[in-house]
Design a protein around this motif. Structure first.
Motif, PDB file in Angstrom:
ATOM      1  N   LEU A 264       0.573  -1.294  -0.111  1.00  0.00           N
ATOM      2  CA  LEU A 264      -0.352  -0.035   0.112  1.00  0.00           C
ATOM      3  C   LEU A 264       1.065   1.292   0.258  1.00  0.00           C
ATOM      4  O   LEU A 264      -0.147   2.013  -0.502  1.00  0.00           O
ATOM      5  CB  LEU A 264      -1.074   0.849   1.257  1.00  0.00           C
ATOM      6  N   GLU A 265       2.126   1.515   0.540  1.00  0.00           N
ATOM      7  CA  GLU A 265       2.839   1.999   1.024  1.00  0.00           C
ATOM      8  C   GLU A 265       3.425   3.004  -0.736  1.00  0.00           C
ATOM      9  O   GLU A 265       3.703   3.566  -0.299  1.00  0.00           O
ATOM     10  CB  GLU A 265       3.951   2.358   2.309  1.00  0.00           C
ATOM     11  N   GLU A 266       3.889   1.585  -1.349  1.00  0.00           N
ATOM     12  CA  GLU A 266       4.722   2.036  -2.125  1.00  0.00           C
ATOM     13  C   GLU A 266       3.904   2.508  -3.410  1.00  0.00           C
ATOM     14  O   GLU A 266       3.867   3.143  -4.642  1.00  0.00           O
ATOM     15  CB  GLU A 266       4.849   0.097  -2.783  1.00  0.00           C
ATOM     16  N   LEU A 267       2.347   1.667  -3.457  1.00  0.00           N
ATOM     17  CA  LEU A 267       1.686   2.277  -4.185  1.00  0.00           C
ATOM     18  C   LEU A 267       0.726   3.793  -3.821  1.00  0.00           C
ATOM     19  O   LEU A 267      -0.548   3.944  -4.905  1.00  0.00           O
ATOM     20  CB  LEU A 267       0.764   1.515  -4.355  1.00  0.00           C
ATOM     21  N   ASN A 268       1.401   4.286  -2.991  1.00  0.00           N
ATOM     22  CA  ASN A 268       0.732   5.415  -2.369  1.00  0.00           C
ATOM     23  C   ASN A 268      -0.916   5.558  -1.923  1.00  0.00           C
ATOM     24  O   ASN A 268      -1.869   6.159  -2.084  1.00  0.00           O
ATOM     25  CB  ASN A 268       0.232   6.684  -3.387  1.00  0.00           C
ATOM     26  N   LEU A 269      -0.675   4.625  -1.760  1.00  0.00           N
ATOM     27  CA  LEU A 269      -2.880   4.138  -1.683  1.00  0.00           C
ATOM     28  C   LEU A 269      -2.971   4.649   0.057  1.00  0.00           C
ATOM     29  O   LEU A 269      -4.152   4.154   0.815  1.00  0.00           O
ATOM     30  CB  LEU A 269      -2.936   2.276  -1.630  1.00  0.00           C
ATOM     31  N   PHE A 270      -2.336   5.626   0.547  1.00  0.00           N
ATOM     32  CA  PHE A 270      -2.272   5.381   1.943  1.00  0.00           C
ATOM     33  C   PHE A 270      -2.906   6.682   2.677  1.00  0.00           C
ATOM     34  O   PHE A 270      -2.644   8.034   3.510  1.00  0.00           O
ATOM     35  CB  PHE A 270      -1.100   5.355   3.199  1.00  0.00           C
ATOM     36  N   ASN A 271      -2.719   7.824   1.146  1.00  0.00           N
ATOM     37  CA  ASN A 271      -3.569   9.086   1.321  1.00  0.00           C
ATOM     38  C   ASN A 271      -4.460   9.492   2.377  1.00  0.00           C
ATOM     39  O   ASN A 271      -4.368   9.913   2.692  1.00  0.00           O
ATOM     40  CB  ASN A 271      -3.629   9.936  -0.306  1.00  0.00           C
ATOM     41  N   GLU A 272      -5.327   8.638   2.385  1.00  0.00           N
ATOM     42  CA  GLU A 272      -6.610   8.448   3.079  1.00  0.00           C
ATOM     43  C   GLU A 272      -6.642   8.659   4.552  1.00  0.00           C
ATOM     44  O   GLU A 272      -7.667   8.844   5.463  1.00  0.00           O
ATOM     45  CB  GLU A 272      -7.732   7.773   2.481  1.00  0.00           C
ATOM     46  N   VAL A 273      -5.722   7.835   4.916  1.00  0.00           N
ATOM     47  CA  VAL A 273      -5.647   7.666   6.228  1.00  0.00           C
ATOM     48  C   VAL A 273      -4.565   8.902   7.175  1.00  0.00           C
ATOM     49  O   VAL A 273      -3.711   8.980   7.452  1.00  0.00           O
ATOM     50  CB  VAL A 273      -4.442   6.518   6.614  1.00  0.00           C
ATOM     51  N   ALA A 274      -5.453   9.117   8.034  1.00  0.00           N
ATOM     52  CA  ALA A 274      -5.307  10.660   8.884  1.00  0.00           C
ATOM     53  C   ALA A 274      -4.541   9.541  10.009  1.00  0.00           C
ATOM     54  O   ALA A 274      -5.029   9.478  10.815  1.00  0.00           O
ATOM     55  CB  ALA A 274      -6.604  11.242   8.782  1.00  0.00           C
TER      56      ALA A 274
END
Length: 458
Positions: free
Chosen positions: A353-363
């Protein structure tokens, strides 16, 4: 000079932002587990050694962390045995417990131990750390979390269908599209070993075959030869090294290949049931692929085998796996209880998820309101308001000391806290609060009721 502290290789510390991201994965998996009817349990971090040893094959047993007995653990060891310096023989005398290698074997022990309290079929999920004395590398740690779901007490193939759906549901919610759910069946592997005349070397055959994607066809061939599997037998399985086509085409090829093996044919029929059901239902984002080289190297699998690979382009090993184990509880004394389960590799999923930048919505968790601390009287006045905010589950905190105003405001900015409350002698006298919006810079004087109303909207 004091030595700089460190942690063991293969372990990690986690920052607040990393914990927030991990909790996002945990909560997503947990939500889907419970949607599918699974119940949570937990087991101890360590088990009696005889519970774990012999359940994972020779390679797995070597990776189990043993715990030394307390006290003078060498005093009770036979001197002749001690002088032999044979660690394999000495270990049982000095270590009676071990850190768990996975969650499946402890779960089987749990089922046997609590069988009179369980309603079968029993659907459980478990999210806890496990330990393996492996060589650390990217995506491979010595301490890591597994998130497991298992069903025991049913041989029905519909649960195998549901596990494919469950994988698809979790990865879809995580927005991790393009994963591939690989399927195989241990009975197919047993059937292949049977028709090539190497049924007695099933374990060696499957362990080597499972490494095809890592060491290639030549490496697998050499390993099989080193285990005593004949060249003639290896030649017969060569087509499996480049097995391709649609899932239905693969099933038809396997049906013909294993026509003379009763067990192999049963495996093909079981696999066909799952594939046909999924093709009718459909998946949201994952791909489904039959992989006849998939074995996962664990001795306790007896039927279905699952493995999930990350989307193409991501350098990562499997991010999930599992299978059916028809006799695992039998080794603990409970016969005829079939089980099937899957696992999510949280730590590898995190890296993907980090490699694919899929954590944008995690605050990162943070307060909605910070009360500035101007002194003892002001802090005491603020604490009453804090109690009311927290009763409404509004995240809030008081700066712990009467530091300079600039320091406290910098703290609020760095933690991205939306509102700051300032209370001086005039606010106390008028029973009011000064609320500052940190984004717009606007300030307003308000009552406690108004303060609660404004901050509750976030």
């Amino acid at each position: 000079m004091a030595q700089k502290p460190s942690i063991p290789k293969g372990t990690r510390d986690f920052s607040p932002s990393e914990i927030a991201k991990r909790n996002y994965i945990f909560s997503t998996i947990k939500q889907v587990f419970e949607t599918y009817g699974f119940q949570p349990i937990e087991t101890p971090s360590f088990e009696n050694s005889d519970t774990l040893m012999g359940k994972y094959g020779e390679e797995g047993d070597r990776l189990i962390f043993k715990i030394l007995n307390s006290g003078d653990y060498l005093s009770k060891v036979d001197e002749t045995l001690l002088n032999s310096k044979d660690s394999l023989k000495i270990t049982p005398s000095i270590s009676e417990k071990a850190l768990r290698y996975d969650l499946t074997v402890p779960f089987a022990r749990y089922v046997v131990q609590h069988q009179n309290e369980i309603e079968f079929p029993f659907k459980r999920y478990q999210m806890q750390p496990v330990w393996r004395a492996d060589r650390p590398q990217k995506g491979r740690f010595r301490e890591f979390f597994q998130c497991d779901a298992d069903v025991v007490g049913s041989k029905g193939l519909w649960q195998e269908v549901e596990f494919v759906q469950l994988y698809d549901a979790v990865f879809s919610k995580l927005k991790l599209t393009g994963t591939t759910i690989k399927l195989n069946n241990r009975k197919i592997l047993a059937g292949i070993a049977e028709i090539i005349g190497e049924a007695d070397k099933l374990i060696d055959f499957t362990v080597a075959l499972d490494k095809l994607d890592k060491i290639g066809a030549e490496g697998v061939t050499n390993e099989m030869l080193s285990k005593g599997i004949s060249e003639a037998a290896i030649e017969k399985v060569q087509p499996l090294f480049s097995f391709n086509g649609t899932n239905q085409e693969k099933l038809n090829q396997l049906q013909g290949l294993l026509a003379n093996s009763e067990e192999g044919t049963k495996g093909v029929n079981d696999l066909r049931f799952v594939i046909n059901a999924i093709e009718k239902i459909g998946l949201m984002s994952a791909n489904l692929d039959i992989d006849v080289t998939l074995a996962r190297g664990l001795n306790y699998y007896t039927g279905a085998i699952y493995e999930v690979s990350a989307p193409k382009g991501v350098s990562m090993g499997s991010i999930g796996g599992g299978g059916r184990y028809d006799d695992l509880t039998g080794i603990f004394g409970l016969k005829d209880v079939s089980g099937v389960g899957i696992s999510f590799g949280l730590d590898r999923i995190y890296l993907v998820l980090e490699e694919l930048n899929l954590f944008n919505e995690v605050a990162l968790p943070r307060p909605t309101v910070l009360f500035i601390n101007f002194g003892e009287a002001e802090a005491s006045y603020c604490m009453k308001a804090l109690s009311e905010l927290r009763k409404l589950n509004i995240k809030s905190e008081l700066y712990p000391e009467a530091a300079k105003m600039k320091k406290q405001m910098n703290y609020a900015n760095k933690r991205e806290i939306p509102f700051v409350v300032l209370v001086g002698s005039s606010e106390i006298e008028n029973n009011k609060f000064t609320l500052k919006n940190m984004q717009s810079g606007d300030q307003q004087e308000c009552s406690l009721k108004e303060l609660l109303k404004i901050t509750a909207k976030l």
